[in-house]
Design a protein around this motif. Structure first.
Motif, mmCIF file in Angstrom:
data_model
loop_
_atom_site.group_PDB
_atom_site.id
_atom_site.type_symbol
_atom_site.label_atom_id
_atom_site.label_comp_id
_atom_site.label_asym_id
_atom_site.label_seq_id
_atom_site.Cartn_x
_atom_site.Cartn_y
_atom_site.Cartn_z
ATOM 1 N N ALA A 62 0.833 -1.215 0.000
ATOM 2 C CA ALA A 62 0.000 0.000 0.000
ATOM 3 C C ALA A 62 0.863 1.258 0.000
ATOM 4 O O ALA A 62 0.512 2.249 -0.658
ATOM 5 C CB ALA A 62 -0.934 -0.007 1.208
ATOM 6 N N LYS A 63 1.986 1.226 0.694
ATOM 7 C CA LYS A 63 2.880 2.391 0.692
ATOM 8 C C LYS A 63 3.445 2.634 -0.701
ATOM 9 O O LYS A 63 3.556 3.786 -1.141
ATOM 10 C CB LYS A 63 4.008 2.200 1.703
ATOM 11 C CG LYS A 63 3.539 2.333 3.140
ATOM 12 C CD LYS A 63 4.696 2.180 4.106
ATOM 13 C CE LYS A 63 4.250 2.348 5.531
ATOM 14 N NZ LYS A 63 5.391 2.260 6.471
ATOM 15 N N TYR B 76 6.402 5.655 -0.825
ATOM 16 C CA TYR B 76 7.790 5.339 -1.124
ATOM 17 C C TYR B 76 8.112 5.950 -2.481
ATOM 18 O O TYR B 76 7.294 5.920 -3.388
ATOM 19 C CB TYR B 76 8.030 3.837 -1.237
ATOM 20 C CG TYR B 76 7.915 3.042 0.030
ATOM 21 C CD1 TYR B 76 8.280 3.551 1.267
ATOM 22 C CD2 TYR B 76 7.451 1.734 -0.009
ATOM 23 C CE1 TYR B 76 8.186 2.795 2.416
ATOM 24 C CE2 TYR B 76 7.363 0.969 1.129
ATOM 25 C CZ TYR B 76 7.731 1.498 2.340
ATOM 26 O OH TYR B 76 7.642 0.743 3.466
ATOM 27 N N ALA B 77 9.279 6.484 -2.629
ATOM 28 C CA ALA B 77 9.693 7.043 -3.910
ATOM 29 C C ALA B 77 11.194 6.879 -4.054
ATOM 30 O O ALA B 77 11.926 6.898 -3.069
ATOM 31 C CB ALA B 77 9.321 8.510 -4.000
#
Length: 64
Positions: free
Chosen positions: A28-29, A35-36
């Motif tokens: 899901a993150k 997250y990147a």
């Protein structure tokens, strides 16, 4: 190895996580953009600006 979400011991079935719940939280993150991966490539910034302009003019469905 500890689960990166809750620090419990990992389960081989869900490695590197301890459970399906923690694996789903991690997924899901990623899907939400929490997250990147940073980029120093100037072309990436240019491509993003063009994509945002296109989305503003034509709607977000054109990004696919």
């Amino acid at each position: 190895m500890a689960c990166p979400i809750c620090d419990r011991e990992t389960d081989a079935k869900f490695r590197p996580f301890c459970s399906k719940r923690c694996a789903d939280i991690d997924l899901a993150k990623w899907l939400s953009g929490s997250y990147a991966i940073p980029s120093q490539d100037e072309d990436d910034a240019e491509n993003l600006a063009e994509a945002l302009d296109d989305a503003a003019k034509n709607g977000p469905e054109r990004l696919h």
